[in-house]
Design a protein around this motif. Structure first.
Motif, mmCIF file in Angstrom:
data_model
loop_
_atom_site.group_PDB
_atom_site.id
_atom_site.type_symbol
_atom_site.label_atom_id
_atom_site.label_comp_id
_atom_site.label_asym_id
_atom_site.label_seq_id
_atom_site.Cartn_x
_atom_site.Cartn_y
_atom_site.Cartn_z
ATOM 1 N N GLU A 1 11.245 21.521 -7.405
ATOM 2 C CA GLU A 1 13.045 20.307 -7.776
ATOM 3 C C GLU A 1 13.383 19.975 -8.285
ATOM 4 O O GLU A 1 14.177 19.700 -8.688
ATOM 5 C CB GLU A 1 11.578 18.367 -6.782
ATOM 6 C CG GLU A 1 10.807 18.902 -5.463
ATOM 7 C CD GLU A 1 10.149 17.675 -5.378
ATOM 8 O OE1 GLU A 1 10.795 17.197 -4.295
ATOM 9 O OE2 GLU A 1 9.375 17.193 -6.290
ATOM 10 N N LYS A 2 12.440 20.082 -9.658
ATOM 11 C CA LYS A 2 13.578 20.137 -10.871
ATOM 12 C C LYS A 2 14.871 20.645 -10.884
ATOM 13 O O LYS A 2 16.472 20.390 -11.558
ATOM 14 C CB LYS A 2 12.976 20.055 -12.380
ATOM 15 C CG LYS A 2 13.258 20.071 -13.308
ATOM 16 C CD LYS A 2 12.509 20.100 -14.453
ATOM 17 C CE LYS A 2 13.067 19.667 -15.543
ATOM 18 N NZ LYS A 2 12.705 20.675 -17.445
ATOM 19 N N ILE A 3 14.564 22.232 -11.253
ATOM 20 C CA ILE A 3 15.266 23.087 -10.904
ATOM 21 C C ILE A 3 16.365 23.010 -8.732
ATOM 22 O O ILE A 3 17.029 24.266 -9.365
ATOM 23 C CB ILE A 3 14.857 24.516 -11.012
ATOM 24 C CG1 ILE A 3 14.010 25.407 -10.571
ATOM 25 C CG2 ILE A 3 14.533 24.257 -12.564
ATOM 26 C CD1 ILE A 3 13.593 26.683 -10.285
ATOM 27 N N GLY A 4 16.145 22.316 -8.191
ATOM 28 C CA GLY A 4 16.935 22.093 -7.343
ATOM 29 C C GLY A 4 16.451 22.677 -5.953
ATOM 30 O O GLY A 4 17.621 23.329 -4.962
ATOM 31 N N ILE A 5 15.384 23.340 -6.136
ATOM 32 C CA ILE A 5 14.648 23.860 -5.199
ATOM 33 C C ILE A 5 14.175 21.678 -3.568
ATOM 34 O O ILE A 5 13.299 22.011 -4.404
ATOM 35 C CB ILE A 5 13.502 25.029 -5.022
ATOM 36 C CG1 ILE A 5 14.263 26.152 -5.926
ATOM 37 C CG2 ILE A 5 12.749 25.710 -4.277
ATOM 38 C CD1 ILE A 5 13.117 27.434 -6.657
ATOM 39 N N GLN A 6 14.196 22.780 -3.121
ATOM 40 C CA GLN A 6 13.721 21.653 -1.397
ATOM 41 C C GLN A 6 12.509 21.861 -0.955
ATOM 42 O O GLN A 6 12.457 23.235 -0.874
ATOM 43 C CB GLN A 6 15.256 21.716 -0.463
ATOM 44 C CG GLN A 6 16.715 21.378 -0.867
ATOM 45 C CD GLN A 6 17.920 20.755 0.172
ATOM 46 O OE1 GLN A 6 17.580 21.893 0.736
ATOM 47 N NE2 GLN A 6 18.953 20.390 -0.194
ATOM 48 N N LEU A 7 12.439 20.513 -1.387
ATOM 49 C CA LEU A 7 10.256 21.268 -0.307
ATOM 50 C C LEU A 7 10.413 20.247 0.880
ATOM 51 O O LEU A 7 11.495 19.148 1.313
ATOM 52 C CB LEU A 7 9.390 20.509 -1.556
ATOM 53 C CG LEU A 7 9.322 20.899 -2.592
ATOM 54 C CD1 LEU A 7 8.380 20.114 -3.725
ATOM 55 C CD2 LEU A 7 9.431 22.471 -2.598
ATOM 56 N N SER A 8 9.813 20.908 1.777
ATOM 57 C CA SER A 8 9.556 20.458 3.564
ATOM 58 C C SER A 8 9.285 18.762 3.120
ATOM 59 O O SER A 8 8.597 18.786 2.004
ATOM 60 C CB SER A 8 8.585 21.074 4.315
ATOM 61 O OG SER A 8 7.337 21.139 3.363
ATOM 62 N N ASN A 9 9.706 17.889 3.806
ATOM 63 C CA ASN A 9 9.228 16.477 3.716
ATOM 64 C C ASN A 9 8.043 15.978 4.062
ATOM 65 O O ASN A 9 7.713 15.329 4.743
ATOM 66 C CB ASN A 9 9.749 15.586 4.389
ATOM 67 C CG ASN A 9 11.398 16.352 3.356
ATOM 68 O OD1 ASN A 9 11.679 15.539 2.962
ATOM 69 N ND2 ASN A 9 12.844 15.836 4.677
ATOM 70 N N ASP A 10 6.786 17.017 4.298
ATOM 71 C CA ASP A 10 5.500 16.449 4.834
ATOM 72 C C ASP A 10 3.761 17.170 3.846
ATOM 73 O O ASP A 10 4.807 17.873 2.437
ATOM 74 C CB ASP A 10 4.394 17.887 6.289
ATOM 75 C CG ASP A 10 5.000 19.046 5.666
ATOM 76 O OD1 ASP A 10 5.044 19.564 4.572
ATOM 77 O OD2 ASP A 10 5.683 19.353 7.153
ATOM 78 N N GLU A 11 3.148 16.956 4.193
ATOM 79 C CA GLU A 11 2.558 17.756 3.210
ATOM 80 C C GLU A 11 1.944 18.796 2.219
ATOM 81 O O GLU A 11 1.093 19.445 1.824
ATOM 82 C CB GLU A 11 0.588 16.917 3.431
ATOM 83 C CG GLU A 11 -0.051 17.479 4.275
ATOM 84 C CD GLU A 11 0.204 17.204 6.074
ATOM 85 O OE1 GLU A 11 0.604 17.601 6.896
ATOM 86 O OE2 GLU A 11 1.583 16.471 5.930
ATOM 87 N N LEU A 12 3.045 19.692 2.914
ATOM 88 C CA LEU A 12 2.890 21.351 2.877
ATOM 89 C C LEU A 12 3.624 21.368 0.993
ATOM 90 O O LEU A 12 3.455 22.605 0.624
ATOM 91 C CB LEU A 12 3.113 21.842 3.778
ATOM 92 C CG LEU A 12 2.062 22.071 4.941
ATOM 93 C CD1 LEU A 12 2.054 22.538 6.244
ATOM 94 C CD2 LEU A 12 0.626 21.878 4.578
ATOM 95 N N LYS A 13 4.766 20.799 1.363
ATOM 96 C CA LYS A 13 5.701 20.913 0.445
ATOM 97 C C LYS A 13 6.456 22.233 -0.497
ATOM 98 O O LYS A 13 6.083 22.608 -0.797
ATOM 99 C CB LYS A 13 5.248 20.251 -1.098
ATOM 100 C CG LYS A 13 4.562 19.146 -0.704
ATOM 101 C CD LYS A 13 6.071 17.878 -0.793
ATOM 102 C CE LYS A 13 5.216 16.400 -0.831
ATOM 103 N NZ LYS A 13 6.250 16.091 -0.573
#
Length: 322
Positions: free
Chosen positions: A260-272
């Motif tokens: 996340e720090k380097i700008g990669i988006q993660l899914s908004n659930d517990e799986l990330k």
């Protein structure tokens, strides 16, 4: 000091990072691998006598045969194989150097480590998932007797050992410690041993539990760890058992905060699950790619060496068309 601009910086010197470097060499790309530990560091940190689920040919990279006498290779054989891969390809690799930050400035990535700074047109993150243990978040988890990594059984011989979990690492540790003379108890959140446990090991642990050699509390959780005992919540109420060591082999996860720090988006659930194009492995940050287990977020069982080796080809072939 900043080196001249690389075509490609590969973060992570595990099997998939090495596979990416092999493809980069084929395309005459100027690259460097940056690895925070030893070469194939995660395999180095596996238990000493760990046996892979995969057969040797499925762990091969670069078309170099992995010769193995046993049906399935162990940790030592894998380390020898990947060391020989490095001897053959003579990778441009910087070991024991940790990447701290990656930021894109116009079309160039600036990579800061604890030893140097780099600039590159493209970056591949191939950092695996073995860095950060999934904690139980219970009182006493920070005691010295609690271990999130397991190396070998000798230390635990003739001691009371509690093993948490029912996956391959937990089962292997429980069986090895019991065979070296430990009194082993398992705490298992579900009502059975995980179906992903190696098929030749699963009957062994189930038989040891059935005969009473290894005590198992199913559908149970640790509630507190103390110096000489552990409290467990079971379906039949709370129990307290004497204890010398806790092997909390509850799994591991990628460094999601770094992604996340380097700008990669993660899914908004517990799986990330990180956002990436499954055809090119490029993330939402143009020019920044993922390869290997890190692609699965918290689904660390989805990707492994044999089914993610292809990521190297996909990424470098795509880069070569730019």
């Amino acid at each position: 000091m900043t080196e001249s601009i690389y075509d490609l910086v590969i973060v992570g010197g595990g099997p998939i990072g090495l596979a990416c470097a092999i493809e980069a060499e084929k395309k005459n790309l100027k690259y460097v691998i940056i690895e925070k530990g030893a070469i194939v560091n995660s395999i180095f940190n596996y238990p000493l006598y760990m046996t892979f689920f995969s057969t040797a040919e499925r762990l091969e990279i670069g078309g170099i045969p992995f010769n193995c006498l046993a049906p399935k290779p162990g940790r030592q054989e894998a380390l020898e194989y990947y060391r020989n891969i490095h001897r053959y390809f003579k990778f441009n690799i910087n070991l024991f150097e940790k990447v701290l930050d990656i930021q894109k400035n116009q079309e160039i990535f600036k990579i800061a480590t604890d030893k140097n700074n780099y600039e590159s047109k493209y970056v591949i993150i191939a950092t695996g998932f073995y860095d950060i243990p999934i904690e139980m978040n219970v009182s006493g988890e920070n005691l010295p007797k609690v271990r999130h990594y397991y190396k070998e059984a000798h230390e635990y011989a003739f001691r009371k050992v509690l093993v948490v979990g029912a996956n391959n690492s937990s089962v292997d540790a429980a069986l090895e410690c019991w065979r070296k003379g430990a009194e082993v108890t398992m705490v298992i959140r579900k009502n059975e041993i995980n179906n992903r446990v190696k098929y030749w090991v699963k009957p062994d642990i189930e038989n040891r539990i059935a005969e009473g050699s290894i005590k198992a509390y199913f559908e149970s959780n640790i509630t507190e760890i103390r110096e000489n005992e552990v409290k467990i919540q079971t379906p039949n109420g709370k129990v307290t058992i004497e204890n010398d060591f806790v092997l909390a082999l509850t799994g591991y996860k990628p460094d999601l905060n770094f992604l996340e720090k380097i700008g990669i988006q993660l899914s908004n659930d517990e799986l990330k699950i990180p956002v990436y194009n499954p055809e090119t492995m490029e993330t939402n940050v143009e020019g920044l790619f993922l390869a290997g287990v890190v692609c699965g977020g918290m689904q660390t069982h989805k990707w492994f060496i044999e089914n993610s080796r292809i990521h190297a080809n996909m990424i470098v072939d795509f880069i070569s068309t730019k």
